[in-house]
Design an enzyme around this catalytic site. Structure first.
Site, PDB file in Angstrom:
ATOM      1  N   CYS A  31      34.582  58.847  40.624  1.00  0.00           N
ATOM      2  CA  CYS A  31      33.696  59.074  41.756  1.00  0.00           C
ATOM      3  C   CYS A  31      34.347  58.429  42.967  1.00  0.00           C
ATOM      4  O   CYS A  31      35.565  58.295  43.027  1.00  0.00           O
ATOM      5  CB  CYS A  31      32.295  58.534  41.481  1.00  0.00           C
ATOM      6  SG  CYS A  31      32.216  56.762  41.145  1.00  0.00           S
ATOM      7  N   HIS A 550      51.231  35.555  39.664  1.00  0.00           N
ATOM      8  CA  HIS A 550      52.007  36.803  39.662  1.00  0.00           C
ATOM      9  C   HIS A 550      53.346  36.519  40.337  1.00  0.00           C
ATOM     10  O   HIS A 550      53.440  36.453  41.552  1.00  0.00           O
ATOM     11  CB  HIS A 550      51.233  37.891  40.423  1.00  0.00           C
ATOM     12  CG  HIS A 550      51.800  39.269  40.304  1.00  0.00           C
ATOM     13  ND1 HIS A 550      52.947  39.653  40.944  1.00  0.00           N
ATOM     14  CD2 HIS A 550      51.379  40.346  39.601  1.00  0.00           C
ATOM     15  CE1 HIS A 550      53.201  40.915  40.665  1.00  0.00           C
ATOM     16  NE2 HIS A 550      52.264  41.367  39.844  1.00  0.00           N
TER      17      HIS A 550
END
Length: 628
Positions: A31, A550
C-alpha cells in the site's frame, strides 16, 4: 555519493529469508507505506529480525498480515520482493488463516491498496474542479470542464474493473476472465436495462426477474463475483479436457457468473453495503458529536494496525447512495491532528535531527499518508500521538455541529482534500471541516508546547547523571549510559549521506568516522544479530538497550571481504571485548566511506535518548544516555 541510497534487492531478500522463504508466502501486496505479507506460518523471531533491518521503520502483525512499514520506498522493495516470489502462482493458504474478520480486512487491503493512488488522484481532480467553479460560474458550461469531469469520474464508474484486476490476483484466478465478467456489470446496455426496470418494466433472465441494481462505482458485487469465480474456474479447469479448456473455461465462467451476479450476488451484497452505510449515517445524523468523537479520536489507532481498508465499501456506498459522506470529513480532521502533533514537535524540539525527521513526516501527512508521522515521530515520543488523537476528537466534535460532508471521494483524506467538502447545497459543511481542522492542527501544537513530548523531562534526568561516568551501567532505576565502540570523529546522524540513517527512521543515534580498525563492545550484553556480510552487528545490553553498529556506508556490497568476526549470534560479551576487525584502507580503496552509524534501534521504547554533544570519541567516551 552516487548510485542507489538503498539496496532494495537485499532488503527484500532479507525480509523473505526472515519470514521463512518462498514456501511460507501465501501472498504479498503493498500500500502507500507497507509491504503486506500473508504467511502460512508465523515465525516468532521474524518480527524482531525484520524490524531491525536498515530501511524498515517497524513491523505490525495484524489482520492475518505481516506488515512491514517501509515508507515512501515501499514500491521499490515490493518490486524486488515480487521478483523473488512467484506471487501469482503461490500455493493457497492452508494453515493459520486467522479469523474471518482478519481475512476480510486482509482481502480489502489486497484489493484496494494497489490502486488507491488512482482514486486519490481522481478525488484531487474533482476537488480542483469544485474549487474552480467557486470562482467561475461559467466554467462548468465549458468543454474543458466536461472533459476534466469525466476523467475524474472514470476510475469510480469503472471501479469494478480495477477490483477485478486486484481481486483476481488475491484470489488467484484468471485476471482476463475476471475483467470480462466485471466489464459486463458496467456495460451501458445493462445500465439502460436497469433504468427500464426502475421505471416499471419487467425484464427476466431464464424466467427469473432482474433487479434494477447497477454496478458502476460498486465494491462488493465485483469482489464477491471474483471470489466465487476463483472456485468455479478451478473446478472447470479440473473438469474440462485440456484441448478445449482455453475456450470453454472463460465461456462458461462468463455465462454463469454474470447472470448469477445480476440475479443474486449483486442485489444481496449491495443491500449489505447499503445497510452498513445506513447504520453509520443513522449515528452520524442523530448523534453527530459521538460519530465525530469516535472517528476523529480513534481513526489513527485503526491505521496503526493497518485495518483501515475495511471501511472502504461503506464510504463508497455512501457516495453512491447519497452523493456525499461524512466519514471522510471526520477522517480528514483525524489526519490533520497527527500533522499538527508533528508540527508541535518541530516547534518544540531543539535537536536538529528530530526536526528533520518531523519535517519529512509532516510533508507526507499533507498528502494523507500518516504512517511516517505516527511511527517516526508521534508514537516514538508517545505524547504527540495522544495529543493528536485528543485534538482530532475535539476538532471532529466541533465540526459535527456544522454537519460536515465530503462530496467527492478522497482516496487519501487529508489537508489537500479539504476542498472536497465544498457544496452550494450544504454551505456550512466546508466551514465545519475548516474549523475542525484548525482545532486539530493548533491544539496539539499548544499541548506540546505546554506539556512537552518528553524532552524536558529527559534533560532534567540527564542533568542529574554523573558527568564522568564512562562505563555502561545502570546509573539509577531510570537511566543507562552507553560508550563508544571505537575512537574517531563524531558526526551528527542528520549529516550521514544515507537517508535510511539520516532520517532517524532507524532510531536515535550518531555516526563515527573511525580512526582504528577494531570494533569493541560498548557495554556488557549479547550479540543479537550479525549481518551475513559481516558489515553490521546488533547488540543488546543487559538492561535492554538495542544498539546497531553499521560499519561504513554501502559496505554490504563488499560481501564481507574486509571484515573479521570475533563473535556470532547469541554470544555474550563484556564491555571492551573485541567484536569485529575491519580493513579501513581496503574499504576506502573501493570508493566507499567508513562513516559508521551507531544507532539505538529501540529508541521508542524509552522516554528519551540523549545524544552527547562531542566532536571526537574515545573508547570510554559516553555517547548516549537512555532515560526509561
Amino acid at each position: 555519493m552516487g548510485g542507489k541510497i538503498r539496496d532494495y534487492h537485499k532488503l527484500a531478500a532479507d525480509i523473505l529469508d526472515a519470514v521463512g522463504d518462498e514456501e511460507n508466502i501465501v501472498s504479498a501486496i503493498r500500500c502507500a507505506t507497507r509491504l503486506r505479507i500473508v504467511l502460512k506460518r508465523s515465525k516468532p523471531e521474524a518480527k524482531r529480525k525484520v524490524s531491525s533491518m536498515a530501511g524498515v521503520i517497524t513491523v505490525v502483525e495484524n489482520s492475518g498480515q505481516f506488515q512491514v512499514v517501509i515508507g515512501q520506498h515501499v514500491g521499490d522493495v515490493y518490486e524486488e520482493f515480487a521478483s523473488l516470489v512467484n506471487l501469482d502462482t503461490a500455493e493457497e493458504q492452508t494453515e493459520n488463516k486467522g479469523t474471518i474478520l482478519n481475512r476480510v480486512i486482509a482481502t480489502m487491503s489486497a484489493v484496494f491498496a494497489p490502486f488507491v493512488y488512482i482514486l486519490a488522484a481522481a478525488g484531487i481532480l474533482q476537488g480542483s474542479l469544485i474549487l474552480i467553479n467557486l470562482f467561475s460560474d461559467s466554467f462548468a458550461k465549458t468543454g474543458t470542464y466536461q472533459v476534466l469531469s469525466f476523467i475524474s469520474w472514470a476510475p469510480f464508474v469503472f471501479l469494478p474493473i480495477f477490483i477485478a484486476i486486484t481481486a483476481s490476483k488475491h484470489f488467484k484466478t484468471n485476471t482476463y476472465i475476471a475483467v470480462a465478467c466485471c466489464a459486463a456489470l458496467v456495460s451501458p446496455t445493462w445500465a439502460e436495462m436497469a433504468a427500464k426496470i426502475a421505471d416499471g418494466s419487467s425484464i427476466s433472465f431464464l424466467g427469473l426477474p432482474l433487479s434494477e441494481t447497477i454496478y458502476t462505482s460498486s465494491v462488493l458485487p465485483p469482489l464477491f463475483l471474483v471470489w466465487i469465480l476463483s472456485y468455479l474456474e478451478r473446478f472447470l479447469n479440473k473438469s474440462i479436457h485440456e484441448v478445449v479448456r482455453p475456450l470453454f473455461v472463460p465461456f462458461l465462467c462468463m455465462v454463469i457468473m454474470v447472470p448469477i451476479t445480476i440475479l443474486l450476488i449483486g442485489p444481496v451484497t449491495t443491500m449489505g453495503a447499503n445497510g452498513i452505510a445506513h447504520g453509520y449515517n443513522f449515528l452520524a445524523e442523530n448523534v453527530p458529536a459521538l460519530a465525530g468523537a469516535i472517528i476523529g479520536g480513534f481513526w489513527q489507532i485503526v491505521v496503526i494496525f493497518g485495518v483501515h481498508w475495511g471501511i472502504t465499501p461503506m464510504v463508497l456506498a455512501n457516495f453512491d447512495l447519497n452523493g456525499r459522506d461524512s466519514f471522510q470529513a471526520y477522517q480528514t480532521i483525524a489526519v490533520v491532528a497527527q500533522v499538527g502533533a508533528v508540527l508541535g514537535v518541530i516547534l518544540k524540539a531543539k535537536s536538529q535531527e528530530a526536526r528533520k525527521v518531523s519535517v519529512s513526516a509532516g510533508i507526507t501527512g499533507l498528502f494523507g499518508i500518516t504512517e511516517p508521522a505516527i511511527y517516526g515521530v508521534n508514537l516514538r515520543f508517545k505524547k504527540p500521538f495522544i495529543f493528536g488523537c485528543v485534538s482530532g476528537a475535539i476538532g471532529a466534535v466541533v465540526a459535527s455541529f456544522f454537519h460536515p460532508y465530503y462530496f467527492a471521494y478522497a482516496g487519501l483524506p487529508g489537508p489537500l482534500t479539504i476542498v472536497n467538502g465544498i457544496s452550494q447545497d450544504y454551505p456550512m459543511s466546508i466551514w465545519g471541516i475548516l474549523i475542525g481542522c484548525a482545532i486539530a492542527i493548533i491544539l496539539p501544537v499548544v499541548l506540546i508546547q505546554v506539556f512537552g513530548y518528553g524532552e524536558d523531562a529527559a534533560k532534567e534526568a540527564a542533568a542529574a547523571a554523573p558527568l564522568n561516568e564512562v562505563a555502561v551501567s545502570n546509573l539509577n532505576e531510570n537511566e543507562e549510559t552507553i560508550s563508544a565502540p571505537f575512537s574517531g570523529k563524531v558526526i551528527p546522524l542528520s549529516s550521514v549521506p544515507d537517508e535510511v540513517f539520516s532520517s532517524g527512521a532507524m532510531g536515535e543515534g550518531l555516526a563515527i568516522d573511525p580512526s582504528d580498525n577494531k570494533l569493541y563492545a560498548p557495554f556488557d550484553g549479547t550479540v543479537v544479530m550479525v549481518a551475513p556480510t559481516k558489515h553490521a552487528i546488533g547488540l543488546r545490553s543487559e538492561y535492554g538497550v538495542e544498539l546497531l553498529v553499521h560499519i561504513g556506508l554501502d559496505t554490504v556490497t563488499l560481501d564481507g571481504k574486509p571484515f573479521t568476526l570475533h563473535v556470532e549470534d547469541g554470544v555474550k560479551f563484556k564491555k571492551g571485548d573485541l567484536l569485529i576487525e575491519f580493513d579501513k584502507e581496503f574499504i576506502e580503496t573501493q570508493g566507499l566511506q567508513t562513516i559508521t552509524p551507531v544507532i539505538i534501534t529501540n529508541s521508542n521504547a524509552y522516554r528519551e535518548v540523549i545524544v552527547e554533544d562531542v566532536e571526537n570519541s574515545g573508547l570510554n567516551q559516553t555517547l548516549f544516555t537512555v532515560v526509561k
